[in-house]
Structures are given as structure tokens and as C-alpha cells.
Design a protein around this motif. Structure first.
Motif, PDB file in Angstrom:
ATOM      1  N   MET A 187       0.846  -1.201   0.000  1.00 15.25           N
ATOM      2  CA  MET A 187       0.000   0.000   0.000  1.00 15.25           C
ATOM      3  C   MET A 187       0.882   1.252   0.000  1.00 15.25           C
ATOM      4  O   MET A 187       1.888   1.296   0.705  1.00 15.25           O
ATOM      5  N   GLU A 188       0.489   2.238  -0.777  1.00 12.07           N
ATOM      6  CA  GLU A 188       1.217   3.496  -0.802  1.00 12.07           C
ATOM      7  C   GLU A 188       0.523   4.523   0.089  1.00 12.07           C
ATOM      8  O   GLU A 188      -0.707   4.572   0.159  1.00 12.07           O
ATOM      9  N   PHE A 189       1.333   5.333   0.747  1.00 13.68           N
ATOM     10  CA  PHE A 189       0.794   6.337   1.661  1.00 13.68           C
ATOM     11  C   PHE A 189       1.218   7.734   1.233  1.00 13.68           C
ATOM     12  O   PHE A 189       2.254   7.916   0.595  1.00 13.68           O
ATOM     13  N   GLU A 190       0.413   8.710   1.621  1.00 18.74           N
ATOM     14  CA  GLU A 190       0.737  10.113   1.406  1.00 18.74           C
ATOM     15  C   GLU A 190       1.011  10.755   2.760  1.00 18.74           C
ATOM     16  O   GLU A 190       0.256  10.566   3.719  1.00 18.74           O
ATOM     17  N   THR A 191       2.100  11.506   2.841  1.00 16.38           N
ATOM     18  CA  THR A 191       2.468  12.184   4.081  1.00 16.38           C
ATOM     19  C   THR A 191       1.799  13.556   4.135  1.00 16.38           C
ATOM     20  O   THR A 191       1.753  14.272   3.132  1.00 16.38           O
ATOM     21  N   VAL A 192       1.256  13.879   5.294  1.00 22.97           N
ATOM     22  CA  VAL A 192       0.615  15.182   5.500  1.00 22.97           C
ATOM     23  C   VAL A 192       1.295  15.862   6.689  1.00 22.97           C
ATOM     24  O   VAL A 192       1.357  15.298   7.783  1.00 22.97           O
ATOM     25  N   ILE A 193       1.819  17.081   6.457  1.00 26.37           N
ATOM     26  CA  ILE A 193       2.573  17.783   7.502  1.00 26.37           C
ATOM     27  C   ILE A 193       2.051  19.213   7.647  1.00 26.37           C
ATOM     28  O   ILE A 193       1.792  19.902   6.652  1.00 26.37           O
ATOM     29  N   GLY A 194       1.890  19.629   8.878  1.00 28.20           N
ATOM     30  CA  GLY A 194       1.589  21.020   9.208  1.00 28.20           C
ATOM     31  C   GLY A 194       2.540  21.471  10.298  1.00 28.20           C
ATOM     32  O   GLY A 194       2.936  20.672  11.154  1.00 28.20           O
ATOM     33  N   LEU A 195       2.939  22.741  10.272  1.00 28.84           N
ATOM     34  CA  LEU A 195       3.915  23.242  11.235  1.00 28.84           C
ATOM     35  C   LEU A 195       3.321  24.353  12.109  1.00 28.84           C
ATOM     36  O   LEU A 195       2.554  25.188  11.625  1.00 28.84           O
ATOM     37  N   GLU A 196       3.696  24.331  13.369  1.00 30.74           N
ATOM     38  CA  GLU A 196       3.392  25.431  14.292  1.00 30.74           C
ATOM     39  C   GLU A 196       4.729  26.043  14.702  1.00 30.74           C
ATOM     40  O   GLU A 196       5.544  25.384  15.349  1.00 30.74           O
ATOM     41  N   VAL A 197       4.958  27.269  14.287  1.00 30.84           N
ATOM     42  CA  VAL A 197       6.235  27.931  14.526  1.00 30.84           C
ATOM     43  C   VAL A 197       6.052  29.033  15.550  1.00 30.84           C
ATOM     44  O   VAL A 197       5.109  29.825  15.464  1.00 30.84           O
ATOM     45  N   HIS A 198       6.947  29.087  16.529  1.00 27.63           N
ATOM     46  CA  HIS A 198       6.957  30.166  17.512  1.00 27.63           C
ATOM     47  C   HIS A 198       8.168  31.056  17.265  1.00 27.63           C
ATOM     48  O   HIS A 198       9.310  30.579  17.307  1.00 27.63           O
ATOM     49  N   ALA A 199       7.911  32.317  16.988  1.00 29.26           N
ATOM     50  CA  ALA A 199       8.981  33.291  16.766  1.00 29.26           C
ATOM     51  C   ALA A 199       9.004  34.263  17.935  1.00 29.26           C
ATOM     52  O   ALA A 199       8.022  34.978  18.182  1.00 29.26           O
ATOM     53  N   GLN A 200      10.127  34.271  18.666  1.00 26.99           N
ATOM     54  CA  GLN A 200      10.280  35.211  19.777  1.00 26.99           C
ATOM     55  C   GLN A 200      10.614  36.587  19.214  1.00 26.99           C
ATOM     56  O   GLN A 200      11.524  36.740  18.414  1.00 26.99           O
ATOM     57  N   LEU A 201       9.887  37.589  19.646  1.00 24.90           N
ATOM     58  CA  LEU A 201      10.008  38.914  19.062  1.00 24.90           C
ATOM     59  C   LEU A 201      11.163  39.709  19.674  1.00 24.90           C
ATOM     60  O   LEU A 201      11.485  39.562  20.856  1.00 24.90           O
ATOM     61  N   LYS A 202      11.767  40.569  18.847  1.00 23.22           N
ATOM     62  CA  LYS A 202      12.915  41.381  19.266  1.00 23.22           C
ATOM     63  C   LYS A 202      12.439  42.652  19.964  1.00 23.22           C
ATOM     64  O   LYS A 202      12.551  43.764  19.452  1.00 23.22           O
ATOM     65  N   THR A 203      11.877  42.454  21.139  1.00 22.86           N
ATOM     66  CA  THR A 203      11.479  43.597  21.966  1.00 22.86           C
ATOM     67  C   THR A 203      12.380  43.624  23.192  1.00 22.86           C
ATOM     68  O   THR A 203      12.904  42.596  23.623  1.00 22.86           O
ATOM     69  N   ASN A 204      12.543  44.811  23.764  1.00 23.76           N
ATOM     70  CA  ASN A 204      13.377  44.935  24.965  1.00 23.76           C
ATOM     71  C   ASN A 204      12.646  44.453  26.202  1.00 23.76           C
ATOM     72  O   ASN A 204      13.272  44.025  27.170  1.00 23.76           O
ATOM     73  N   SER A 205      11.329  44.546  26.191  1.00 25.91           N
ATOM     74  CA  SER A 205      10.547  44.149  27.362  1.00 25.91           C
ATOM     75  C   SER A 205       9.526  43.090  26.985  1.00 25.91           C
ATOM     76  O   SER A 205       9.253  42.847  25.806  1.00 25.91           O
ATOM     77  N   LYS A 206       8.932  42.480  27.991  1.00 24.46           N
ATOM     78  CA  LYS A 206       7.996  41.385  27.780  1.00 24.46           C
ATOM     79  C   LYS A 206       6.666  41.891  27.229  1.00 24.46           C
ATOM     80  O   LYS A 206       6.452  43.092  27.085  1.00 24.46           O
ATOM     81  N   ILE A 207       5.778  40.972  26.924  1.00 24.61           N
ATOM     82  CA  ILE A 207       4.551  41.346  26.235  1.00 24.61           C
ATOM     83  C   ILE A 207       3.559  42.078  27.139  1.00 24.61           C
ATOM     84  O   ILE A 207       2.831  42.964  26.678  1.00 24.61           O
ATOM     85  N   PHE A 208       3.547  41.777  28.442  1.00 27.87           N
ATOM     86  CA  PHE A 208       2.551  42.382  29.320  1.00 27.87           C
ATOM     87  C   PHE A 208       3.154  43.103  30.524  1.00 27.87           C
ATOM     88  O   PHE A 208       2.440  43.505  31.438  1.00 27.87           O
ATOM     89  N   CYS A 209       4.487  43.233  30.555  1.00 35.44           N
ATOM     90  CA  CYS A 209       5.132  43.957  31.655  1.00 35.44           C
ATOM     91  C   CYS A 209       6.444  44.534  31.146  1.00 35.44           C
ATOM     92  O   CYS A 209       6.825  44.319  29.997  1.00 35.44           O
ATOM     93  N   SER A 210       7.163  45.251  32.005  1.00 36.29           N
ATOM     94  CA  SER A 210       8.382  45.940  31.568  1.00 36.29           C
ATOM     95  C   SER A 210       9.653  45.136  31.852  1.00 36.29           C
ATOM     96  O   SER A 210      10.762  45.660  31.694  1.00 36.29           O
ATOM     97  N   CYS A 211       9.524  43.884  32.243  1.00 35.23           N
ATOM     98  CA  CYS A 211      10.714  43.067  32.515  1.00 35.23           C
ATOM     99  C   CYS A 211      11.524  42.846  31.234  1.00 35.23           C
ATOM    100  O   CYS A 211      10.969  42.725  30.146  1.00 35.23           O
ATOM    101  N   SER A 212      12.846  42.729  31.391  1.00 34.78           N
ATOM    102  CA  SER A 212      13.730  42.560  30.250  1.00 34.78           C
ATOM    103  C   SER A 212      13.575  41.177  29.624  1.00 34.78           C
ATOM    104  O   SER A 212      13.314  40.181  30.313  1.00 34.78           O
ATOM    105  N   THR A 213      13.783  41.124  28.311  1.00 37.30           N
ATOM    106  CA  THR A 213      13.769  39.849  27.584  1.00 37.30           C
ATOM    107  C   THR A 213      15.186  39.359  27.288  1.00 37.30           C
ATOM    108  O   THR A 213      15.361  38.425  26.509  1.00 37.30           O
ATOM    109  N   GLU A 214      16.201  39.961  27.890  1.00 37.12           N
ATOM    110  CA  GLU A 214      17.598  39.596  27.615  1.00 37.12           C
ATOM    111  C   GLU A 214      17.840  38.118  27.890  1.00 37.12           C
ATOM    112  O   GLU A 214      17.427  37.581  28.924  1.00 37.12           O
ATOM    113  N   PHE A 215      18.534  37.457  26.956  1.00 38.26           N
ATOM    114  CA  PHE A 215      18.814  36.026  27.087  1.00 38.26           C
ATOM    115  C   PHE A 215      20.052  35.814  27.952  1.00 38.26           C
ATOM    116  O   PHE A 215      21.013  36.574  27.891  1.00 38.26           O
TER     117      PHE A 215
END
Length: 473
Positions: free
Chosen positions: A1-29
Motif C-alpha cells: 500500500m502506498e501512503f501520502e504524508t501530511v505535515i503542518g507546522l506550528e512555529v513560535h517566533a520570539q520577538l525582538k522587543t526589549n521588554s515582555k509582552i505584558f510587563c516591563s521586565c527585560s527579555t535579555e537572554f
């Protein structure tokens, strides 16, 4: 039997902001654990989130770049689940009303262009991080990352092979870096991907049971994990078994996927609108501002480089791997006006030492590389000498003209001086000279080598060939 592959991706991109999304804390790595925290990102009772406006702007930019529909009215929701690195017991995300929907990206695999749909792009906060101590068999929680702004990009299940998935991922990676909204560092988790993969009998419309793959921190690992899971599911189905819907981790040490937990569905998270955040309303003025600020994107730039500089598809694609590399090429070419020679040198010499996405740290300035290529074109130095000079430039930068002058590497182009050397070499090798006269053209290489040895590689190659052919005839 032959099969077909089905793929979907969920990508998370961390944004280049100095502070977090809901507060002023630093995002420095890389800060000491739990030092970039406050009552908001720690989920303290009574603390209230305030939306970072820059996150909204970045989301709009990505939506425009992927031809998505921008929802003028969108809102945040609470995604409820319990995990040690989620201090509030819920994650603020978007569900029914995301900021962007129905986008698309075009990819190319084996010369075929295919459009991959993007279901949605939404804003959300990141969770914290668990640090496991295998020796003491304990785990520690670092909440520095909690509240870091993310964009989640969810594709349609349009990919039919691991190669297509990696091509889509690379295209998306290039776009977020061109837009300058994410640094794309996969090793630090700034750009990470979860993949959903299933198999179905060829020709069947209904999807098969899918598994979700996590812990893939490079393009290579994404491809290896998908290839393994594709084989695992095929073997299981051919043996009469059934695929269990679960979340699996990729183990790069064993090159296998391993079960992590059962896969959750949307209803498991009990989404509901976040009562602490008002709906986000996008103004036409903001959208127009973001549209006007969009840079030239990878596909458009590749086409322009091919058109304006007469470059081939391969070279143009290579140069557009990052915005910084394409900028470097165009700045260097402005000085030397040798696009094909320059593109070849970048591909063979520069990218061997400096990755395309690390051009900001390249010790060689584009104007200096352009000057080096100009010296080769003028005959001041040979291509071989240029490679040696470039190696010196990589060590600490510097003007190639100064390096050539200090090391006495200028190419010998004095016809009289070279002609005298040619006569000596031909006279000293009568047997090889006779072989050349008898039609054995390859012997010319022997004489070129002798002349280069005598001049310590400084002889002008074109002039050397002309003088040798003349003397040998």
C-alpha cells in the motif's frame, strides 16, 4: 500500500522587543535565573497585564509580509493548563479572534513552486523554563522567559514531505529576519517549530491520526525527525497497527522520536476571553504605517539580484539567505562592479568562515571585499593571492591594499621581466617544450607551475599563459 504524508507546522517566533509582552521586565537572554521577573509575569494575585504596543506592530508586519488578512478587531484569550513553568496556571494567547488569518508562502522544492497556506498568526506569551538536574534527579524552574512575546504561525497541512516542511520553515525564518522582528536563533529557542505529521492511503481525502513532534532546534533536526516519524508510522500501518495521537520528543542522540504525553485538543485548554485585557483594534493608520515600513522581502530581492546583476538562481538564492548577506553583497559590488566574481567568492570563501545569519559579526567590511575583488580584476593580484589576503582580513579586518603592500604580494605584470623568466624556463626544459610542440597542450600547466614557483605565485596568470605559448611555439 502506498501512503501520502501530511505535515503542518506550528512555529513560535520570539520577538525582538526589549521588554515582555505584558510587563516591563527585560527579555535579555542568559540572565541569572529568576532575575527578570515581576508580579505580572510571576502571576501574583491582583497584578494586571498591559499590552506591549511593539508586539502588535510586529504581528501586523508579519501578516502583511505573508499576505494574511488582518483582523481589525482581535482579542486575547486564556489557554488553561497546569505545568510547573506556567506560574498563572494559564497562558495568555489568542484563539477565536487572532490578529492574522489566511496567509500563504510560496516555497520551491526540486524546481517546483508550491503555495503553503497559513491558517493563523497570533500573539501570545511564552512560558518559563524547566532545568533538569539528572545527577540530583530534581528539576528547577527559571521564570525569566515567562511573558516573553511570541508570534505563533500555524500552517495549513499542505506539506507532503519533510523537504517541503524544511523549505517552508527556511522561508519563514528568512522573512522574520528580513522584517527584523525575530533574531531567528534556533539554538536559543528564539525560533522554534512543532510539527504535526500523519499518513493516509494515497488518494484518501480524510486525514490520518497525527503525532506532534517537539524539541527540534535546527533545520536538520526537523528533517531528520519528520523522516523518522514518516518511516515509523508507515511501518506501523503496514504491520496492521494503528497510530496513537500523542506528542513526541525528538532525541538527537538516538535519532528517534520518543513519546512525551498524549496530544491535547483545543477543548482540553478551556479557552475563554481574557477579562484583564481589552480587545485589540487595528487602525488603518497603523496598518498603512507598517505597510510603508516593509523591507524588500527575500523573493523580491532574489528576483532583483538576478535581473540587475545577471546572477544565476543558485547565487541569488544563496545571497538572499539573510538580509545582512544580501546587503553585504550589494555594498561590496558598489566598489568592484564584478557581481559574478563577487558572488562566487562569497559563496566559496566567505560563507565557509561566516554563516549567512551571522554577518553582523563578520570582521571583513563589504567595502574592503569589494576593493579586493577590484584588485583581482585589475591584475594587481591573482585570485590565489586574493584568497590569502582574505584569510588575513578575516583575522582582524583591514584594507587589502595595505596587506598586499606590507607583504609584498603585488602581482608581477611587467612583460619584459616575465618574458626573460619564461625564456629561462623553456630553455631549461627542452623535453617538455618539444612535447607541447607535438600537440600535448596539458604540458603548458607544467610551465605555468614553474613560472609561478619562480615568482612565488606573483606572476599575472593571463600574461604568463600568453608569454609561455608564444615562447613554446
Amino acid at each position: 500500500m502506498e501512503f501520502e504524508t501530511v505535515i503542518g507546522l506550528e512555529v513560535h517566533a520570539q520577538l525582538k522587543t526589549n521588554s515582555k509582552i505584558f510587563c516591563s521586565c527585560s527579555t535579555e537572554f542568559g540572565a541569572p535565573p529568576n532575575t527578570h521577573t515581576c508580579p505580572v509575569c510571576l502571576g501574583m494575585p491582583g497584578s494586571l497585564p498591559v499590552l506591549n504596543r511593539r508586539v502588535v506592530k510586529f504581528a501586523v508586519r508579519l501578516g502583511l509580509a505573508t499576505n494574511a488578512t488582518l483582523n481589525r478587531d482581535n482579542r486575547f484569550a486564556r489557554k488553561n493548563y497546569f505545568y510547573p513553568d506556567l506560574p498563572k496556571g494559564y497562558q495568555i494567547s489568542q484563539f477565536e479572534l487572532p490578529i492574522c488569518e489566511h496567509g500563504a508562502l510560496d516555497i520551491e522544492v526540486a524546481g517546483t513552486v508550491k503555495r503553503i497556506g497559513i491558517t493563523r498568526i497570533h500573539m501570545e506569551e511564552d512560558a518559563g523554563k524547566l532545568v533538569h538536574d539528572e545527577l540530583e534527579q530534581v528539576s528547577y524552574v527559571d521564570l525569566n522567559r515567562a511573558g516573553t512575546p511570541l508570534l505563533e504561525i500555524v500552517s495549513e497541512p499542505d506539506m507532503r514531505s519533510p523537504e517541503e516542511a524544511v523549505a517552508y520553515l527556511k522561508k519563514l525564518h528568512a522573512i522574520v529576519r528580513y522584517l527584523d522582528i525575530c533574531d531567528g536563533n534556533m539554538q536559543e529557542g528564539s525560533f522554534r517549530c512543532d510539527a504535526n505529521i500523519s499518513l493516509r492511503p494515497l488518494g484518501q481525502q480524510a486525514f490520518g491520526t497525527r503525532t506532534e513532534l517537539k524539541n527540534m532546534n535546527s533545520f536538520r533536526n526537523v528533517q531528520l525527525a519528520l523522516e523518522f516519524e514518516e518511516r515509523r508510522q508507515r511501518d506501523l500501518l503496514l504491520d496492521g497497527g494503528t497510530v496513537v495521537q500523542d506528542t513526541r520528543l525528538w532525541n538527537p542522540d538516538t535519532n528517534r522520536t520518543e513519546t512525551m504525553r498524549g496530544k491535547e485538543e483545543a477543548h482540553d485548554y478551556r479557552y475563554f476571553p481574557d477579562p484583564d485585557l481589552v480587545p485589540v483594534q487595528l487602525s488603518e493608520e497603523l496598518i498603512a504605517q507598517m505597510q510603508g515600513s516593509l523591507p524588500e522581502l527575500p523573493d523580491a530581492r532574489k528576483n532583483r539580484l538576478m535581473r540587475d546583476y545577471d546572477l544565476g538562481d543558485y547565487d541569488a538564492d544563496l545571497l538572499c539567505a539573510s538580509r545582512e548577506l544580501a546587503d553585504f553583497f550589494e555594498s561590496a559590488n558598489a566598489l568592484c562592479q564584478q557581481p559574478k566574481r563577487l558572488a562566487n567568492f562569497i559563496g566559496t570563501e566567505l560563507l565557509r568562515e561566516v554563516a549567512a545569519d551571522e554577518m553582523a559579526a563578520c570582521p571583513v567590511r563589504p567595502e574592503d571585499l569589494g576593493k579586493l575583488m577590484r584588485m583581482v580584476e585589475s591584475g594587481a593580484i591573482s585570485g590565489k593571492i586574493a584568497k590569502g589576503v582574505f584569510a588575513d582580513m578575516l583575522q582582524g579586518g583591514g584594507d587589502p591594499e595595505v596587506i598586499v603592500r606590507q607583504k609584498g604580494l603585488s602581482q608581477m605584470s611587467d612583460e619584459g621581466e616575465l618574458a626573460a623568466m619564461v625564456q629561462e624556463i623553456v630553455a631549461a626544459n627542452p623535453e617538455q617544450a618539444q612535447q607541447f610542440r607535438e600537440g600535448k597542450d596539458k604540458v603548458l600547466g607544467f610551465f605555468v607551475g614553474q613560472l609561478m614557483k619562480k615568482t612565488r605565485g606573483k606572476a599575472n596568470p593571463q600574461l604568463a599563459n600568453e608569454l609561455l605559448r608564444k615562447a613554446l611555439k
